[in-house]
Design a protein around this motif. Structure first.
Motif, PDB file in Angstrom:
ATOM      1  N   GLY A 265       0.792  -1.222   0.000  1.00 58.22           N
ATOM      2  CA  GLY A 265       0.000   0.000   0.000  1.00 58.22           C
ATOM      3  C   GLY A 265       0.825   1.274   0.000  1.00 58.22           C
ATOM      4  N   LEU A 266       0.243   2.336  -0.597  1.00 60.24           N
ATOM      5  CA  LEU A 266       0.833   3.675  -0.619  1.00 60.24           C
ATOM      6  C   LEU A 266      -0.195   4.683  -0.118  1.00 60.24           C
ATOM      7  N   GLY A 267       0.299   5.793   0.444  1.00 60.48           N
ATOM      8  CA  GLY A 267      -0.587   6.880   0.832  1.00 60.48           C
ATOM      9  C   GLY A 267       0.188   8.166   1.029  1.00 60.48           C
ATOM     10  N   LEU A 268      -0.418   9.295   0.636  1.00 57.22           N
ATOM     11  CA  LEU A 268       0.198  10.601   0.817  1.00 57.22           C
ATOM     12  C   LEU A 268      -0.315  11.260   2.082  1.00 57.22           C
ATOM     13  N   SER A 269       0.577  11.958   2.786  1.00 58.51           N
ATOM     14  CA  SER A 269       0.181  12.711   3.971  1.00 58.51           C
ATOM     15  C   SER A 269      -0.799  13.807   3.575  1.00 58.51           C
ATOM     16  N   ASN A 270      -1.495  14.359   4.563  1.00 54.87           N
ATOM     17  CA  ASN A 270      -2.502  15.378   4.277  1.00 54.87           C
ATOM     18  C   ASN A 270      -1.921  16.610   3.595  1.00 54.87           C
ATOM     19  N   ASP A 271      -0.676  16.938   3.896  1.00 54.98           N
ATOM     20  CA  ASP A 271      -0.053  18.103   3.253  1.00 54.98           C
ATOM     21  C   ASP A 271       0.680  17.738   1.969  1.00 54.98           C
ATOM     22  N   GLY A 272       0.666  16.469   1.596  1.00 52.82           N
ATOM     23  CA  GLY A 272       1.299  16.042   0.346  1.00 52.82           C
ATOM     24  C   GLY A 272       2.810  15.990   0.396  1.00 52.82           C
ATOM     25  N   ALA A 273       3.413  16.212   1.563  1.00 52.28           N
ATOM     26  CA  ALA A 273       4.872  16.280   1.651  1.00 52.28           C
ATOM     27  C   ALA A 273       5.532  14.928   1.899  1.00 52.28           C
ATOM     28  N   THR A 274       4.765  13.948   2.350  1.00 56.54           N
ATOM     29  CA  THR A 274       5.325  12.655   2.735  1.00 56.54           C
ATOM     30  C   THR A 274       4.532  11.529   2.086  1.00 56.54           C
ATOM     31  N   LEU A 275       5.254  10.531   1.605  1.00 54.77           N
ATOM     32  CA  LEU A 275       4.635   9.329   1.053  1.00 54.77           C
ATOM     33  C   LEU A 275       4.883   8.173   2.017  1.00 54.77           C
ATOM     34  N   PHE A 276       3.829   7.453   2.357  1.00 55.19           N
ATOM     35  CA  PHE A 276       3.938   6.297   3.238  1.00 55.19           C
ATOM     36  C   PHE A 276       3.838   5.013   2.414  1.00 55.19           C
ATOM     37  N   THR A 292      13.158  15.915  -0.220  1.00 51.25           N
ATOM     38  CA  THR A 292      14.565  15.508  -0.231  1.00 51.25           C
ATOM     39  C   THR A 292      14.787  14.092  -0.761  1.00 51.25           C
ATOM     40  N   GLY A 293      13.745  13.274  -0.743  1.00 51.71           N
ATOM     41  CA  GLY A 293      13.890  11.873  -1.136  1.00 51.71           C
ATOM     42  C   GLY A 293      14.364  10.976  -0.015  1.00 51.71           C
ATOM     43  N   GLU A 294      14.507  11.516   1.197  1.00 57.30           N
ATOM     44  CA  GLU A 294      14.972  10.711   2.328  1.00 57.30           C
ATOM     45  C   GLU A 294      13.926   9.668   2.713  1.00 57.30           C
ATOM     46  N   VAL A 295      14.380   8.424   2.887  1.00 56.71           N
ATOM     47  CA  VAL A 295      13.501   7.321   3.278  1.00 56.71           C
ATOM     48  C   VAL A 295      13.788   6.941   4.720  1.00 56.71           C
ATOM     49  N   ARG A 296      12.720   6.896   5.528  1.00 55.20           N
ATOM     50  CA  ARG A 296      12.828   6.509   6.931  1.00 55.20           C
ATOM     51  C   ARG A 296      11.946   5.292   7.151  1.00 55.20           C
ATOM     52  N   THR A 297      12.398   4.320   7.943  1.00 56.61           N
ATOM     53  CA  THR A 297      11.623   3.106   8.154  1.00 56.61           C
ATOM     54  C   THR A 297      11.472   2.801   9.639  1.00 56.61           C
ATOM     55  N   ALA A 298      10.406   2.048   9.943  1.00 59.16           N
ATOM     56  CA  ALA A 298      10.178   1.545  11.298  1.00 59.16           C
ATOM     57  C   ALA A 298       9.632   0.135  11.173  1.00 59.16           C
ATOM     58  N   THR A 299      10.010  -0.715  12.095  1.00 59.52           N
ATOM     59  CA  THR A 299       9.533  -2.097  12.086  1.00 59.52           C
ATOM     60  C   THR A 299       8.032  -2.135  12.345  1.00 59.52           C
ATOM     61  N   LEU A 300       7.322  -2.921  11.538  1.00 59.77           N
ATOM     62  CA  LEU A 300       5.889  -3.134  11.723  1.00 59.77           C
ATOM     63  C   LEU A 300       5.602  -4.544  11.239  1.00 59.77           C
ATOM     64  N   ALA A 301       5.169  -5.407  12.161  1.00 61.27           N
ATOM     65  CA  ALA A 301       5.032  -6.823  11.822  1.00 61.27           C
ATOM     66  C   ALA A 301       3.770  -7.402  12.457  1.00 61.27           C
ATOM     67  N   PRO A 302       3.194  -8.423  11.753  1.00 63.00           N
ATOM     68  CA  PRO A 302       3.695  -9.025  10.513  1.00 63.00           C
ATOM     69  C   PRO A 302       2.984  -8.476   9.270  1.00 63.00           C
ATOM     70  N   GLU A 303       3.731  -8.393   8.194  1.00 64.09           N
ATOM     71  CA  GLU A 303       3.255  -8.124   6.839  1.00 64.09           C
ATOM     72  C   GLU A 303       2.306  -6.936   6.705  1.00 64.09           C
ATOM     73  N   PRO A 304       2.783  -5.712   6.911  1.00 58.62           N
ATOM     74  CA  PRO A 304       1.937  -4.541   6.658  1.00 58.62           C
ATOM     75  C   PRO A 304       1.452  -4.547   5.209  1.00 58.62           C
ATOM     76  N   TYR A 305       0.204  -4.195   5.016  1.00 51.11           N
ATOM     77  CA  TYR A 305      -0.482  -4.510   3.764  1.00 51.11           C
ATOM     78  C   TYR A 305      -1.113  -3.254   3.151  1.00 51.11           C
ATOM     79  N   HIS A 306      -2.394  -3.031   3.365  1.00 51.74           N
ATOM     80  CA  HIS A 306      -3.043  -1.818   2.865  1.00 51.74           C
ATOM     81  C   HIS A 306      -2.875  -0.689   3.886  1.00 51.74           C
TER      82      HIS A 306
END
Length: 353
Positions: A265-276, A292-306
């Protein structure tokens, strides 16, 4: 006027002049194999209602201000069994009879089975109508003006187009191999469809029922997010673990964001500045700072989907493909605030103000 009367008058004036408080957003969660849609309060995850008898619901779509939700079933039924389906309790006998009256030759592939779109009331969740479409439905989308709905048919290599004023199917448009996801920008006549089987995105003109253009979009394009303000289309190249940024005007690929592992799944923040991005293959949630194109991650388990971003808030809903749970995520920290237990599995969620 004595003091008590003056206080009563002042309070009454305040109540009359104060603007009405907006109702909190509601999230609709399709529960797949449980044949139901769960309605919850967006900020707390409090369950409001479970809508039953929505068979194999995978795709679900709506739009702000549009009175309907459109739910697609990933199962098929034999054509001869359609007329015997039980009438939804909220549909009149006359409407039900008219819906099952003899029709012209069906649109779509001649060998396709029949699947059903369920039209739901966006406030109450009541099932209002059923619409027959050719073949199992993966995802759905509703135009921003509420005129059109579309359903993708991976096995039929095309989409069904529904007129929401008449609840009739107006066209079947071939798009490409295994159409997966559909997304609108601001033009209600144009929808973008990802064709996972041939690595393209089709721009479909719904009024004419034709494909205007095709864009090259990696190897396995699936979920998408549209940013009309910046003329951008973000596409999950699922198996490659990448998100592609395309120009809506030219179809040119502008940037590639490396996420890693299978993504969904993909989603844009309310201000359009961040893609999840839901990183299903590596049990993580990613956020991309688009400036900037910077990618930040956090663990989320199991199998994040939509996933879906809640309008006007800092909350992101993410479902799990492996467990019957939906996480409420803080969009800044990417940490879990609450969880919602579901039946079946959470699919294409909708958040409406």
């Amino acid at each position: 006027m004595n003091m008590s009367s003056r206080i009563a008058y002042t309070l009454a004036t305040l109540f009359v002049s104060a603007p009405a408080l907006a109702a909190p957003p509601t999230v609709f969660i399709p529960e797949g194999s449980a044949n139901s849609v769960l309605m919850v309060q967006a900020e707390t995850g409090k369950v409001l209602r479970r809508i039953n008898d929505v068979e194999a619901v995978h795709g679900l779509a709506g739009a702000p201000g549009v009175p309907y939700l459109v739910a697609g079933s990933y199962s098929e039924i034999p054509r001869e069994d359609v007329a015997s389906l039980e009438k939804p309790s909220t549909v009149s006998a006359d409407d039900h009879a008219a819906h099952h009256a003899p029709k012209a030759a069906p649109m779509g592939p001649p060998d396709a089975g029949i699947s059903l779109l369920s039209i739901l009331d966006a406030k109450s969740g009541d099932i209002l109508r059923r619409i027959e479409v050719p073949g199992a439905v993966h995802h759905t989308a509703v135009s921003p003006d509420g005129r059109f709905a579309v359903a993708t048919h991976p096995a039929g290599d095309g989409i069904s187009v529904i007129d929401l004023a008449t609840f009739g199917m107006t066209a079947f448009v071939p798009t490409g191999s295994m159409p997966n996801y559909a997304a609108f920008g601001t033009d209600p006549n144009l929808v973008y469809v990802s064709n996972t089987g041939n690595g393209t995105i089709s721009e479909v003109d719904l009024s004419r029922g034709i494909v205007r253009r095709n864009f090259i979009a990696g190897d396995t394009p699936e979920h998408m997010a549209v940013s009309p303000e910046t003329d951008r289309l973000f596409v999950a190249d699922a198996d490659a673990g990448q998100v592609l940024e395309l120009s809506l005007s030219t179809g040119e690929k502008l940037r590639t964001f490396e996420i890693g592992g299978e993504i969904h799944g993909l989603g844009l923040s309310n201000d359009g500045a961040t893609l999840f991005v839901a990183g299903r293959g590596e049990d993580k949630l990613a956020s991309v700072a688009l400036a900037t194109g910077e990618v930040r991650t956090a663990t989320l388990a199991p199998e994040p989907y939509h996933l879906t971003v809640i309008p006007g808030s800092d909350i992101l809903y993410v479902s799990s493909r492996a467990e019957p749970v939906v996480w409420l995520i803080d969009t800044s920290s990417l940490q879990t605030r609450e969880t919602v237990s579901v039946e079946g599995e959470g699919h294409q969620m909708v958040a409406l103000p």
